[in-house]
Design an enzyme around this catalytic site. Structure first.
Site, PDB file in Angstrom:
ATOM      1  N   ASP C  68       0.798  -1.237   0.000  1.00 59.04           N
ATOM      2  CA  ASP C  68       0.000   0.000   0.000  1.00 59.04           C
ATOM      3  C   ASP C  68       0.829   1.285   0.000  1.00 59.04           C
ATOM      4  OD1 ASP C  68       0.604  -1.100   2.561  1.00 59.04           O
ATOM      5  OD2 ASP C  68      -0.888   0.184   3.534  1.00 59.04           O
ATOM      6  N   GLU C 135      -0.454  -2.453   5.150  1.00 63.14           N
ATOM      7  CA  GLU C 135       0.485  -2.428   6.272  1.00 63.14           C
ATOM      8  C   GLU C 135       0.355  -1.107   7.004  1.00 63.14           C
ATOM      9  OE1 GLU C 135       3.962  -1.427   8.532  1.00 63.14           O
ATOM     10  OE2 GLU C 135       3.406  -0.458   6.652  1.00 63.14           O
ATOM     11  N   GLU C 136       0.089  -0.035   6.271  1.00 66.03           N
ATOM     12  CA  GLU C 136       0.071   1.297   6.885  1.00 66.03           C
ATOM     13  C   GLU C 136      -1.047   1.449   7.903  1.00 66.03           C
ATOM     14  OE1 GLU C 136       2.351   3.443   6.659  1.00 66.03           O
ATOM     15  OE2 GLU C 136       3.491   2.773   4.935  1.00 66.03           O
ATOM     16  N   ARG C 175      19.157  -7.210  12.903  1.00 67.61           N
ATOM     17  CA  ARG C 175      19.258  -7.143  14.358  1.00 67.61           C
ATOM     18  C   ARG C 175      18.389  -8.239  14.991  1.00 67.61           C
ATOM     19  NH1 ARG C 175      20.035  -3.830  18.563  1.00 67.61           N
ATOM     20  NH2 ARG C 175      18.528  -4.061  20.237  1.00 67.61           N
ATOM     21  N   HIS C 376       7.777   8.318   4.488  1.00 76.50           N
ATOM     22  CA  HIS C 376       6.558   9.119   4.712  1.00 76.50           C
ATOM     23  C   HIS C 376       6.728  10.580   4.302  1.00 76.50           C
ATOM     24  CE1 HIS C 376       4.145   6.226   7.540  1.00 76.50           C
ATOM     25  NE2 HIS C 376       4.846   5.562   6.640  1.00 76.50           N
TER      26      HIS C 376
END
Lengths: 407, 407, 407, 407
Positions: C68, C135-136, C175, C376
């Site tokens: 998205d 996902e947003e 990580r 963003h």
């Protein structure tokens, strides 16, 4: 005897004294009153002085000057500027300055009593000269009354007084009815939780709480009062902390509130309390804020009939163009307490003290000069003349209006 | 001689002294050092005291305690709470309190030198005990160095020190590398234009300017630094005004800044300046704000190899579960200056001083108790034991790790 | 078939689609999967697409890309910049942009499935390619699971995914353990009382209330959390009012909160509520603020063992200097929901997408370039190569690490 | 024909229309005018309607009502409440409400023309009824003039109008000279730098910038203007952001400013610009704020002589106690443009529309009721009677004062 008023003014200006500590000023005033033949009463209301000149049957007229200076560090650069230090009522060392012009008031009243004493063949009645302490702390006039002023001297038929202000020297501001605001002084203690400057998470920061409260208080005048509802909410003091790397326990704000009606005053005081509580909540304060009321000055209300007489007398003496209606003034005064306790009408006017040439633009554009330092500024410096001459003449003129003519 | 450390601690706690005024504390420390056979040097760095115990060939180990209290009004309610007053470096009367636990440090170092002196048959080398002034103002260690510390006593092979902190008593926090933040103390003077509290329109209100600046400064940590970039910007002092009905000329803010890298420090200091200027502009200030830097503490960086030795010695002595890595701590220290000037490695650790039972929830939920007063709080009160015993043992253990064993 | 990934990327970039509206993107992905021989399942979780390549016995590996775009007006000036408009979930027209790089993710996953399909003789097992919607808005992965994802395709033995980020293209951030923050999205409605813009005294101004609340919320991160406690409180939306001369009834704030532990999250959410209430009180709000929670992303936690394998495989493939540990990242992800529902380990890494020459100063000073637009931003623009090539290789390398070698 | 004014009012109230979209309202007004024998001109100033009744030689009197509603969602709960939707001049869907009482104005003018038409034997002259569009956007009156109003109808000898207001129904507020404020509407765009909500350090947050600016703007009225200098600075709109986890690029503020003199207006507009710049600086904005002026309403100034005539006529008709001087009102109007373009005197008065019993306390304490919703509130609801009857009578009475008596 002819008193050099300019020398007296400069001397007083160089030696300002804080509220209820005006012993030097009071001594000078008392000395002149005695020389001029007045019956002198000292230490009425701690440092107040009253002189009475009984000049036969007729009305009793009270002329009043206030004497105290302010904890301000003078920055006028005048030759006769004050470098005096004093100790305020909390025991702190403070620079002192006649930043509100009470030295002008004392000087003009000394000048006026000299003139009126010299004219004593021309009038009849009783002249009462009051040198009042502690106008700035709001308690001076009431303290004199409580200390038996009217057991000592006759109740006057009218109380007259004046205040120097930053409009053109030579002009007077006179207004019937509400002429000055009521004032309230209050202190707010905001409670946080102290700690190390590096660990704010263990604390509730009272500095931020006080800052946010100060910022939020602006909304009272900007949002909660009608545009036409005059009022002032000033945070004159903000104090918190002893060392940069310690987050303190508490912060204090010192507020001065001016309003022109009880309804507005009630609303403002309620809003202050509400905002302090809201900001304490927002900070997670461990304890509610505490609000302590210090002083209250009531509205200063001029008697309509007596004011009309003074206004007419001034117009006759100084010319119509010199007399203006300043509208209700946001400053406050305790002179009304002297009139109220005597049941006498009050007439209190403003004496212009600023350089007239600064006001040229005003006449054409309505734009007031912005650079004239106001009362309480460290730069406040009335011009000496015609201020002193006019202030003296005004007191004499108004007093003679009410004293009986000897004829 | 066996010193009653608890009595000593209570006595020191009741008699805190401000930075560079620690003459009573220094006298007590010097007295003990002399009794214990140390060669004593007084007044190094104004009020600093250094004792040297030369115990044959071998490494020189420096143990350091700082001595100064803080301008905080104690509120612990302890029987031995301080009611002391002092005069700060600006001449103001201030209450004084050992709100940072330096009394613990002095007591433990006295305890440790007694033990080490008693054990002198067991080790070889030179023991140097430093009672340092003025850690709080950031100049104590450097002042001792500048005053010839290392002309007077030998340069050590390692510098050891500790700080009491609000985690469980009996525990130690030890960490190689960056262990404490750099700190900067700075003052901002904001210039307004004073006047009468009832006539704000003739002024530029510095109280509102200072409040708005304080509020805006919060955005540095909240918006301008990455979540992972640790830093603190504390406004520890805000002061403006002398009387509620006077709008003052200026306001001052006192800031303490903590950071863990030069890049972050530079960014923060730049942002502070930018915000002060922006808020001065928003207020229409007649003059730019002035920023004065007061103190700067550098990062406190533990030597990796020496710290590993201390950590291992503590683990052997106190048990593995008692030794934690606290991560970089946002507090700051000047002990590093003693190590740097000697070219010696530093090991500086934290000594738990809080009631262990308060931490029960921590073990299971990771939630730290919120009510434990932090250093610099008026409620800061380490529990006496096991804090003093552990602090003494820690200094002895670490010193013995570096001193040669006599065998 | 050899897919031109650069063309595909530019096409996707020019045609971004809002959450749960990714029909064009999903169609393209499904088309490629079909051409490559995958069994394709469409419309799982509204617009999600899953392709399965069953290549014999062996582990099942899931590769996931999110699809998205965002309601951002693109300002990159790129030749292939988006001018697309969309309708958000509240029905408002919005510009749309791939401002978070999901177009990179889709492109690289298309590239990786082509490579892995071509290599099918070299490995055994099951390859599952997930093109995830939304996902947003935080609901895409959970929606796919709730819509029966694991009834349709086998549960994987490992879930792999990546996100493009503004560090040097060619580098990877990997990580173990906590790799991304938990996130909460919440909306606050503040209630005032509306009225005429000229008569604020008849109203309770919600615009000022919202502004004061926004300013006060900064104190959570700056004052209420330890320097070492990473968190973000963003007010991403503030809306109030329809006309300049109407004081509105309400204002809304839209917040996004990031934290790395439940204790910190609880503290922040509590503080937000407390501040909103405090500011409502300070304003005299007629009604308590309402707080609505919208989305919650949990922490993204990489499996230690699986991450070690990916890290080793990347080091072997790309060289040691290209693999960094970025520390916990304050962004958030919902990819963990796919792993959690399968009971499978997750490995999620960052793919550098910024021009490497911008980072020269970083190597020597630790100062990160400030001008690189972040995800963003309307200026967010990963460089096309080596980003796409590396992103494709990374997925292939990681997948092959877990798929069985055919031998 | 006898028009049912209450029905008409409820119908208009249920069908509000936004500025320059008042086609239904205009049609109704035009229909009545035609029925009553007026010459009707439509579409003057887009949707404006003017009717002329030529009744022989004599003065020309203009009666004016404005027609537009507001983008407010009605919350009165009235049976005839509006549920209408409209599209504002930016294309946004908006609820619409007669929140400023223009439906009262239209109804009363319809009533008045019916009465005056019926009385045409009693007077001589020309009656001009203006149904004006778009008072709320400030352009309606000027647009009618620009569109040739005075080419179409005679210039009047006097312009009369009224506005309903929340004081007791049955009362009138009439005042010579400055009766309503000048108003300015302006929009400020603040420029930040957008990015991901989790990475504020890569952005310049425009939401915080807008909030800080809004908070700071309060200081204009609270600190920069004299208590006696009436003015309002309202931030009626604040908008920024499209999604909680995106930090936007820009924020916009919509301001409405009221003042009663050019000097004050200039000062306020200068302060707004200064504060916006200061806050942009404090935020580190990449670009200066942009200020766009939208509408300007001049002061509404009643002609002294004509107002005295209306005031006397009202006193004779309604009784002395019903006529008050409301002081300068902080609202604004564009009716003055119709008078100015004609070179005619203006008389504009306020028509009480609130339940009189709510004002009982006022009489004794001076405390105004706080709960009466003001114009522009979603709860604004004048009582139907005596409001409509009095508003009709007032227009008739004032018109007859200037029309020639037929005798």
């Amino acid at each position: 005897m002819t008193i050099d008023l300019e020398e007296l003014y400069k001397d007083l200006h160089s030696h300002p004294e804080l509220s209820f500590q005006e012993t030097r000023t009071a001594g000078i005033a008392a000395g002149y009153l005695e020389e001029l033949g007045f019956t002198v009463h000292r230490n009425i209301g701690k440092t107040g002085v009253v002189g009475v000149l009984d000049n036969g049957p007729g009305p009793a007229v009270m002329l009043r000057a206030d004497m105290d200076g302010l904890p301000v560090k003078e920055a006028t650069g005048l030759e006769y500027a004050s470098t005096a230090m004093g100790v305020d009522h909390e025991g702190k060392d403070m620079p002192v300055m006649h930043a509100c012009g009470h030295d002008v008031h004392v000087t003009c009243l000394v000048g006026a009593v000299e003139v009126l004493a010299a004219q004593r063949d021309e009038w009849q009645g009783t002249l009462i000269a009051v040198f009042q302490p502690a106008e700035e702390w709001g308690g001076g006039a009431e303290t004199m009354v409580a200390d038996g002023l009217y057991d000592t001297v006759p109740k006057p038929d009218v109380v007259l007084g004046q205040h120097v202000a930053p409009f053109p020297a030579g002009w007077f501001g006179v207004r019937p009815g509400v002429t000055m605001a009521s004032a309230d002084s209050l202190n707010i203690t905001l409670h946080g939780r102290g700690g190390h400057g590096s660990r704010p998470e263990t604390t509730v920061d009272p500095v931020l709480m006080a800052a946010a409260t100060t910022v939020r208080l602006q909304g009272i005048v900007s949002r909660e009062l009608a545009a036409s509802d005059s009022a002032v909410v000033t945070v004159g003091q903000i104090h918190s902390g002893t060392k940069n790397n310690i987050i303190p326990e508490t912060a204090t704000l010192g507020l001065s509130v001016r309003s022109f009606s009880d309804a507005t005053r009630d609303k403002i005081l309620g809003s202050i309390e509400r905002i302090a509580q809201g900001e304490a909540t927002a900070s997670g304060a461990p304890k509610e804020p505490e609000i302590h009321f210090e002083e209250h000055f009531p509205l200063t209300v001029n008697d309509a009939a007596a004011t009309a007489r003074v206004s007419a007398a001034f117009t006759a003496k100084f010319g119509e163009t010199q007399i203006i209606d300043p509208g209700p003034v946001s400053g406050s005064e305790d002179v009304g307490a002297l009139a109220k306790a005597a049941g006498a009408p009050l007439v209190f006017w403003f004496l212009g003290g600023a350089e007239p040439s600064l006001f040229k633009e005003w006449a054409t554009t309505g734009r007031l000069p912005e650079d004239i330092p106001s009362n309480h500024s460290p730069y406040f410096a009335p011009i000496i003349q015609p201020t002193l001459a006019r202030g003296t003449e005004a007191l004499v003129t108004a007093a003679r209006e009410f004293l009986a003519d000897e004829s």
